[in-house]
Motif scaffolding. Structure first.
Motif, short mmCIF file in Angstrom:
data_model
loop_
_atom_site.label_atom_id
_atom_site.label_comp_id
_atom_site.label_asym_id
_atom_site.label_seq_id
_atom_site.Cartn_x
_atom_site.Cartn_y
_atom_site.Cartn_z
N ILE A 59 0.92 -1.00 0.00
CA ILE A 59 -0.09 0.14 -0.05
C ILE A 59 1.02 1.30 0.02
O ILE A 59 1.31 1.61 1.05
N ASP B 147 0.59 4.29 -0.76
CA ASP B 147 -0.07 5.49 -0.20
C ASP B 147 0.07 5.46 1.22
O ASP B 147 -0.70 4.62 1.99
N GLU B 148 0.71 6.29 2.00
CA GLU B 148 0.78 6.41 3.45
C GLU B 148 -0.73 6.54 4.36
O GLU B 148 -0.83 6.07 4.79
N SER B 149 -1.62 7.29 3.89
CA SER B 149 -2.78 7.56 4.45
C SER B 149 -3.48 6.20 4.23
O SER B 149 -4.08 5.77 4.99
N GLU B 150 -3.63 5.63 3.07
CA GLU B 150 -4.27 4.63 2.83
C GLU B 150 -3.52 3.34 3.85
O GLU B 150 -4.51 2.63 4.32
N ARG B 151 -2.22 3.30 3.88
CA ARG B 151 -1.53 2.16 4.62
C ARG B 151 -1.99 2.50 6.11
O ARG B 151 -2.43 1.44 6.74
N ARG B 152 -1.81 3.69 6.52
CA ARG B 152 -2.17 3.90 7.96
C ARG B 152 -3.72 3.40 8.43
O ARG B 152 -3.95 2.86 9.42
N TRP B 153 -4.72 3.77 7.28
CA TRP B 153 -5.86 3.42 7.71
C TRP B 153 -5.97 1.97 7.76
O TRP B 153 -6.67 1.34 8.62
N PHE B 154 -5.36 1.22 6.83
CA PHE B 154 -5.62 -0.05 6.87
C PHE B 154 -4.96 -1.08 8.15
O PHE B 154 -5.50 -1.75 8.74
N HIS C 260 -10.75 -6.82 1.60
CA HIS C 260 -9.36 -6.68 1.69
C HIS C 260 -8.63 -8.27 2.00
O HIS C 260 -7.52 -8.01 2.69
#
Length: 207
Positions: A27, A29-36, A69
């Motif tokens: 992932i 993208d950092e914001s997407e990764r953090r959300w996951f 996911h």
């Protein structure tokens, strides 16, 4: 009382484990990764496996909750070794100085029984402790006082009559260090090796 033994946590103190090492590849993208990682493969879920739930059961449970996911969830344990970057040199150097000074050393780690053998086989530093208590093997996780009691029982086999006030516990998780302190041990919240060393020397440990 003089300190009689030091107990080390492993991840974050001696071993460099981080979910981001894998998921920054999966992932970008950092914001997407953090959300996951905050909402799907979150640490509360990891702790379930650390506490003895099988990887198969934990994975199936999470996929049922987040079917969209599935591939990313399965990657967590299928590619788990990619989260382990190696040893933390400064932490290992501190442990080795204590070892050379003949300070009795023990290990207490939250770790899945299924993934722990990977680290045990690859990082010899883990095999140099007198006893190691692995949460996934005993079905308890820090900061549960019962896992500290199991660790204490193992220490007492080597040091009969030892008192909680004669023990130090080093962990990068503040709650775990506080749990040890609440039981009468000297809990040290590990943020870096130099700070931990200073706190050990403040307890009159010579090494």
């Amino acid at each position: 009382m003089a300190i009689q033994a030091v107990v080390f946590d492993f991840g974050g103190v001696l071993i460099d484990w981080n979910r981001d090492y894998l998921y920054q590849q999966l992932i970008p993208d950092e914001s997407e990764r953090r959300w996951f990682l905050d909402n799907v493969c979150k640490m509360e879920w990891v702790v379930q496996q650390d506490g003895g739930q099988t990887i198969e059961a934990g994975t199936a449970e999470l996929i049922a909750l987040h079917p969209g996911h599935e591939a990313l969830i399965r990657a967590f344990y299928a590619r788990w070794p990619e989260m382990v970057a190696g040893v933390l040199d400064e932490g290992v150097a501190l442990m080795e100085r204590l070892e050379r000074a003949d300070v009795p050393l023990f290990g207490l780690t939250n770790w899945s029984a299924e993934t722990f053998p990977y680290a045990w086989e690859r990082f010899d530093v883990l095999r140099r402790f007198r006893e190691v208590v692995v949460s996934g093997r005993v079905g308890l996780v820090k900061p549960d006082p019962r896992i500290f009691a199991l660790m204490f029982d193992e220490i007492e086999k080597h040091l009969p009559g030892v008192q909680p006030s004669e023990l130090v516990f080093i962990d990068d998780n503040l709650h775990n260090a506080q749990a040890a302190t609440a039981l009468g041990w000297h809990g040290i919240h590990h943020t870096d090796a130099s700070s931990t060393e200073a706190q050990l020397r403040a307890l009159k440990l010579a090494f």
